[in-house]
Structure formats: structure tokens, C-alpha cells
Write a protein that holds these residues in place. Structure first.
Motif, PDB file in Angstrom:
ATOM      1  N   PRO A 100       0.943  -1.393  -0.138  1.00  0.00           N
ATOM      2  CA  PRO A 100      -0.221   0.020  -0.094  1.00  0.00           C
ATOM      3  C   PRO A 100       0.751   1.203   0.030  1.00  0.00           C
ATOM      4  O   PRO A 100       1.882   1.115   0.628  1.00  0.00           O
ATOM      5  CB  PRO A 100      -0.838   0.015   1.312  1.00  0.00           C
ATOM      6  N   THR A 101       0.285   2.181  -0.751  1.00  0.00           N
ATOM      7  CA  THR A 101       1.266   3.293  -0.796  1.00  0.00           C
ATOM      8  C   THR A 101       0.598   4.294   0.280  1.00  0.00           C
ATOM      9  O   THR A 101      -0.433   4.541   0.586  1.00  0.00           O
ATOM     10  CB  THR A 101       0.708   4.256  -2.254  1.00  0.00           C
ATOM     11  N   ILE A 102       1.728   4.741   1.091  1.00  0.00           N
ATOM     12  CA  ILE A 102       1.490   5.795   2.153  1.00  0.00           C
ATOM     13  C   ILE A 102       1.670   7.046   1.973  1.00  0.00           C
ATOM     14  O   ILE A 102       2.807   7.438   1.739  1.00  0.00           O
ATOM     15  CB  ILE A 102       2.306   5.130   3.443  1.00  0.00           C
ATOM     16  N   ARG A 103       0.669   7.835   1.738  1.00  0.00           N
ATOM     17  CA  ARG A 103       0.845   9.300   1.378  1.00  0.00           C
ATOM     18  C   ARG A 103       1.197  10.080   2.764  1.00  0.00           C
ATOM     19  O   ARG A 103       0.513   9.913   3.636  1.00  0.00           O
ATOM     20  CB  ARG A 103      -0.533   9.864   0.594  1.00  0.00           C
ATOM     21  N   PRO A 104       1.887  10.924   2.591  1.00  0.00           N
ATOM     22  CA  PRO A 104       2.291  11.809   3.837  1.00  0.00           C
ATOM     23  C   PRO A 104       1.213  12.718   4.008  1.00  0.00           C
ATOM     24  O   PRO A 104       0.772  13.303   2.990  1.00  0.00           O
ATOM     25  CB  PRO A 104       3.575  12.253   3.410  1.00  0.00           C
ATOM     26  N   ASN A 105       0.985  13.165   5.037  1.00  0.00           N
ATOM     27  CA  ASN A 105       0.137  13.955   5.523  1.00  0.00           C
ATOM     28  C   ASN A 105       0.746  15.424   6.106  1.00  0.00           C
ATOM     29  O   ASN A 105       1.579  15.190   6.628  1.00  0.00           O
ATOM     30  CB  ASN A 105      -0.947  13.410   6.379  1.00  0.00           C
ATOM     31  N   GLY A 106      -0.245  16.422   6.249  1.00  0.00           N
ATOM     32  CA  GLY A 106       0.033  17.625   7.095  1.00  0.00           C
ATOM     33  C   GLY A 106       1.508  18.285   6.295  1.00  0.00           C
ATOM     34  O   GLY A 106       1.490  18.460   5.208  1.00  0.00           O
ATOM     35  N   PHE A 107       2.198  18.567   7.459  1.00  0.00           N
ATOM     36  CA  PHE A 107       3.454  19.229   6.831  1.00  0.00           C
ATOM     37  C   PHE A 107       4.321  18.883   5.929  1.00  0.00           C
ATOM     38  O   PHE A 107       4.911  19.575   4.961  1.00  0.00           O
ATOM     39  CB  PHE A 107       4.239  19.932   8.204  1.00  0.00           C
ATOM     40  N   HIS A 108       4.577  17.380   6.128  1.00  0.00           N
ATOM     41  CA  HIS A 108       5.515  16.802   5.277  1.00  0.00           C
ATOM     42  C   HIS A 108       4.926  16.624   3.787  1.00  0.00           C
ATOM     43  O   HIS A 108       5.742  16.902   3.075  1.00  0.00           O
ATOM     44  CB  HIS A 108       5.530  15.264   5.880  1.00  0.00           C
ATOM     45  N   ALA A 109       3.679  16.524   3.713  1.00  0.00           N
ATOM     46  CA  ALA A 109       2.961  16.829   2.283  1.00  0.00           C
ATOM     47  C   ALA A 109       3.051  18.112   1.666  1.00  0.00           C
ATOM     48  O   ALA A 109       3.658  18.220   0.604  1.00  0.00           O
ATOM     49  CB  ALA A 109       1.522  16.484   2.424  1.00  0.00           C
ATOM     50  N   LEU A 110       2.963  19.059   2.656  1.00  0.00           N
ATOM     51  CA  LEU A 110       3.282  20.608   2.263  1.00  0.00           C
ATOM     52  C   LEU A 110       4.811  20.516   1.639  1.00  0.00           C
ATOM     53  O   LEU A 110       5.173  21.274   0.517  1.00  0.00           O
ATOM     54  CB  LEU A 110       3.023  21.351   3.111  1.00  0.00           C
ATOM     55  N   LEU A 111       5.703  20.246   2.439  1.00  0.00           N
ATOM     56  CA  LEU A 111       7.078  20.375   1.981  1.00  0.00           C
ATOM     57  C   LEU A 111       7.284  19.524   0.849  1.00  0.00           C
ATOM     58  O   LEU A 111       8.134  19.710  -0.143  1.00  0.00           O
ATOM     59  CB  LEU A 111       8.070  19.878   3.139  1.00  0.00           C
ATOM     60  N   GLU A 112       6.735  18.321   0.632  1.00  0.00           N
ATOM     61  CA  GLU A 112       6.881  17.443  -0.553  1.00  0.00           C
ATOM     62  C   GLU A 112       6.410  18.069  -1.826  1.00  0.00           C
ATOM     63  O   GLU A 112       7.110  18.317  -2.862  1.00  0.00           O
ATOM     64  CB  GLU A 112       6.224  16.122  -0.275  1.00  0.00           C
ATOM     65  N   ARG A 113       5.312  18.636  -1.707  1.00  0.00           N
ATOM     66  CA  ARG A 113       5.013  19.257  -2.930  1.00  0.00           C
ATOM     67  C   ARG A 113       5.488  20.691  -3.051  1.00  0.00           C
ATOM     68  O   ARG A 113       5.854  20.680  -4.481  1.00  0.00           O
ATOM     69  CB  ARG A 113       3.327  19.840  -2.458  1.00  0.00           C
ATOM     70  N   ILE A 114       5.999  21.424  -2.368  1.00  0.00           N
ATOM     71  CA  ILE A 114       7.059  22.357  -2.684  1.00  0.00           C
ATOM     72  C   ILE A 114       8.125  21.985  -3.060  1.00  0.00           C
ATOM     73  O   ILE A 114       8.534  22.662  -4.060  1.00  0.00           O
ATOM     74  CB  ILE A 114       7.373  23.405  -1.133  1.00  0.00           C
ATOM     75  N   GLY A 115       8.667  20.990  -2.715  1.00  0.00           N
ATOM     76  CA  GLY A 115      10.133  20.365  -3.286  1.00  0.00           C
ATOM     77  C   GLY A 115       9.840  20.063  -4.825  1.00  0.00           C
ATOM     78  O   GLY A 115      10.614  20.258  -5.607  1.00  0.00           O
ATOM     79  N   ARG A 116       8.851  19.265  -4.955  1.00  0.00           N
ATOM     80  CA  ARG A 116       8.696  18.829  -6.259  1.00  0.00           C
ATOM     81  C   ARG A 116       8.269  20.228  -7.034  1.00  0.00           C
ATOM     82  O   ARG A 116       8.803  20.022  -8.543  1.00  0.00           O
ATOM     83  CB  ARG A 116       7.309  18.108  -6.400  1.00  0.00           C
ATOM     84  N   GLY A 117       7.626  21.227  -6.696  1.00  0.00           N
ATOM     85  CA  GLY A 117       7.151  22.312  -7.555  1.00  0.00           C
ATOM     86  C   GLY A 117       8.705  23.001  -7.893  1.00  0.00           C
ATOM     87  O   GLY A 117       8.943  23.400  -9.032  1.00  0.00           O
ATOM     88  N   VAL A 118       9.784  22.997  -6.878  1.00  0.00           N
ATOM     89  CA  VAL A 118      10.848  23.803  -7.186  1.00  0.00           C
ATOM     90  C   VAL A 118      11.599  23.030  -8.245  1.00  0.00           C
ATOM     91  O   VAL A 118      12.269  23.424  -9.116  1.00  0.00           O
ATOM     92  CB  VAL A 118      11.632  23.839  -5.839  1.00  0.00           C
ATOM     93  N   PHE A 119      11.629  21.529  -8.120  1.00  0.00           N
ATOM     94  CA  PHE A 119      12.296  20.767  -8.727  1.00  0.00           C
ATOM     95  C   PHE A 119      11.696  20.677 -10.303  1.00  0.00           C
ATOM     96  O   PHE A 119      12.540  20.800 -11.378  1.00  0.00           O
ATOM     97  CB  PHE A 119      12.241  19.204  -8.608  1.00  0.00           C
ATOM     98  N   ASP A 120      10.490  20.841 -10.596  1.00  0.00           N
ATOM     99  CA  ASP A 120       9.946  20.949 -11.799  1.00  0.00           C
ATOM    100  C   ASP A 120      10.204  22.372 -12.452  1.00  0.00           C
ATOM    101  O   ASP A 120      10.229  22.618 -13.609  1.00  0.00           O
ATOM    102  CB  ASP A 120       8.240  20.868 -11.688  1.00  0.00           C
TER     103      ASP A 120
END
Length: 371
Positions: A100-120
């Protein structure tokens, strides 16, 4: 000759034996797998004889394993080594349970989205530099050898991107000029300065609205068209075929579109200027009773050509940005229709954003130069 899959279930000395024959493949299996599963009552006690099987693929191996209880002990199977290996691989694949894919929640998910956005963002910037490098190389080759320029598609694209867009550009800027004149007349009349509506119309139309409206319309019309045309060719592997034949897609597809917009946007901007002034002049004539002769004379005396050339000098930059964004998004299309839709949408959004940003930069520059 292909033989359909079949089997014979026998009982000897208290042991059941299923002798399989034919082609246990996806094409030859038919309903043999279901019949074998129904015939085997105690899968763990059945011996499988696969020496009579001609061919076997993953579909046949899965049917055999399902009849044998999803696992087959090597001691209960008699078959060729390659068939045994196939049964082993398919059996191992059956036993694997998806994690099962464990999706991060909360602040960790926000940081992940910001990181992916910067990388993109950096990835997109790198892709833009690669695209500009290919384009400049194509331009250099065409300058060195003008015979490489494809005049036929360039002229055709000038007609589609320029002349065909002239009516919508003229009508839109005509009503923009009329709206500006109506607002100016209503507001300035309260101060007794309704005559200055002429300056308001002239400066706003010649300096900003002519090129801004033209560029936004072409962003929705031409940038999406370029992305869709090149993207469909990329999706159908026509661009790859061109490269195999030794044809540079940047020379054949991108460069003519660049040239077409560079040639036509100044003309469309000039048409937009005339249409915007005509719309404002008509409203001023009807609402304020200022004659067209007075309107034109005041434009010449108090505005001049400086604001006109300020608007016209933005045209080549806007043309380059619209063509670059549309063609680059088309070259980034994948092999599916969903990718084509995303890239066409992105071409319009990115082009409009870039147009507004560039217009703001020009405004700051001319403000610093006091022009």
C-alpha cells in the motif's frame, strides 16, 4: 499446427494424475483452465504431467497454477525445464502482494509538494534553455545558408496566424477603445475635462491595449494551435520519422512558426491601433459631440508618435514569446492524448502569463527612461 489445450485426469494406485496436452497459451487455452480447476477436487494431491504440452505462456501457466492451488511443488510436476521455470516465475508473481502506498500528511506533504514544484521549475527552465539552443542553431544554419529556409510553410502560417486573425483583433480592440472612451467621458465630464478623453484613448490604445490585446488573442489562438499541431505530430511519431530521415524538426516545424509571428504581429498591432482609435473616436463623437477631425488633430498635436512606437516595439518580443511557448509545449507532448491536452492548455496559460509579465517589465523600463 496449433492444438487446443486439453487434459486427461486419471486415477492410479490412489493418486490422481492430470496429463495436459496441446497449446496452453492465451490463444489455445479457451475454457481448458476452467475445466481443469473444476475437475481437480483436491489440488494438493494431484500430480501434473506437462510433458505433452507443446507450448505454454503466462496465461497457461496461471491456469495450471490456479488448478493446483496457486502453488505447485516440483515433486508433483513433470515437465520440461523451461515450463518448470515459467511456472516458478508466474507462481512467484502470484504470491507477491502489492504494497500500500502511504501518502504523507500535513506539513510533510506540504514540503514534498513545494520540493516537487521547485524541482519541476528548474527542470522546466533547463528544458527551455535546451529548446532555445536548438532554435538558435537552426536560425544560424538558415542564416548561413538561406536556401534552408522553408518559405512555403512560412507564408502559409503568416496567413493562418496573421491575416485570418485580423478580424477578431480589429473587432476586439474596437470595443476596447469604445469602452475606454465611454469610461473616460463619464468620469472626466464630472470635472469639466471631457476633452481630455482624447488623450486617454490615444495613450491607452497606442501604448498598451493594441499590443496587449493582440498578444493575448494570439496566445489563445496561435500558441494553442502550434502546440496542438506539433504535439499531434509528436504523438504520431512523425517528428521521430523526420529525424530518422535527416530533417531537423526545429527547421521544419519551429522556425517557420517563429518567422510567421514575427512578421504578422506588428501588422496586427497596427490594425489593432487603428481599430481601437476608431472605437474611441466613435464614442467621443456620439457622447461628447467632438468631431472626428477634432479627435484626430488632438491626437497629432498632443500625443504624437512616441506612444505608438512604444507599443510597436513590444510586438517582436511578444511574437517570440508566444511562438516559443507554443512550439516548446508541442515538442514536450508524450504518446497519449492526455499529454496533448495538458500541453495545449499549458501553452495558453504560460503564454498569457508571460505576456502580462513582459508588459509590466516594459512599463517599468519606460518609466525609468521617462518615456
Amino acid at each position: 499446427m496449433a492444438l487446443p489445450a486439453d487434459f486427461i485426469l486419471t486415477e492410479q494406485d490412489g493418486r490422481s494424475t492430470a496429463a495436459l496436452s496441446g497449446d496452453w497459451t492465451a490463444r489455445g487455452l479457451l475454457d481448458a483452465g476452467l475445466r481443469l480447476s473444476a475437475a481437480v477436487k483436491a489440488p494438493k494431491d494431484v500430480h501434473f504431467d506437462l510433458t505433452g504440452v507443446n507450448r505454454c505462456d503466462t496465461a497457461g501457466a496461471y491456469a495450471i497454477l490456479r488448478a493446483g492451488g496457486d502453488t505447485l511443488d516440483a515433486r508433483r510436476v513433470e515437465a520440461r525445464p523451461e515450463v518448470l521455470r515459467l511456472l516458478e516465475l508466474v507462481g512467484a508473481a502470484i504470491q507477491v502482494e502489492p504494497e500500500p502506498t502511504i501518502r504523507p500528511n500535513g506539513f510533510h506533504a506540504l514540503l514534498e509538494r513545494i520540493g516537487r514544484g521547485v524541482f519541476d521549475l528548474f527542470k522546466d527552465g533547463y528544458g527551455t534553455l535546451v529548446f532555445l539552443g536548438h532554435l538558435l542553431s537552426a536560425v544560424g544554419r538558415c542564416i548561413a545558408d538561406p536556401r534552408r529556409i522553408r518559405w512555403a510553410p512560412t507564408i502559409s502560417l503568416c496567413e493562418r496566424a496573421g491575416l485570418d486573425a485580423m478580424p477578431i483583433v480589429a473587432v476586439t480592440t474596437f470595443f476596447i477603445g469604445a469602452v475606454v472612451a465611454l469610461l473616460g467621458a463619464n468620469m472626466l465630464t464630472d470635472f469639466g475635462a471631457q476633452v481630455y478623453s482624447v488623450e486617454l484613448i490615444g495613450i491607452s490604445v497606442m501604448r498598451e491595449f493594441n499590443i496587449l490585446i493582440t498578444a493575448i488573442l494570439l496566445a489563445g489562438r496561435s500558441a494553442s494551435s502550434f502546440a496542438a499541431e506539433i504535439g499531434s505530430m509528436k504523438m504520431n511519431q512523425e517528428v521521430d520519422a523526420m529525424q530518422v530521415m535527416g530533417v531537423d524538426p526545429y527547421e521544419a516545424l519551429v522556425l517557420p512558426r517563429f518567422a510567421a509571428l514575427l512578421l504578422t504581429i506588428p501588422l496586427l498591432t497596427f490594425v489593432a491601433t487603428l481599430a481601437g482609435l476608431a472605437g474611441g473616436m466613435l464614442v467621443v463623437w456620439v457622447v461628447l459631440d467632438l468631431s472626428p477631425t477634432f479627435f484626430l488633430q488632438r491626437i497629432v498635436d498632443y500625443i504624437g508618435v512616441t506612444h505608438f512606437w512604444i507599443g510597436m516595439c513590444k510586438a517582436p518580443v511578444m511574437a517570440a514569446v508566444i511562438a516559443a511557448i507554443g512550439c516548446r509545449q508541442g515538442m514536450e507532448v508524450g504518446n497519449d492524448v492526455e499529454s496533448l491536452g495538458r500541453r495545449v492548455t499549458a501553452s495558453v496559460v504560460h503564454a498569457i502569463f508571460a505576456i502580462i509579465l513582459i508588459d509590466a517589465v516594459f512599463a517599468l523600463i519606460f518609466m525609468e527612461l521617462d518615456i
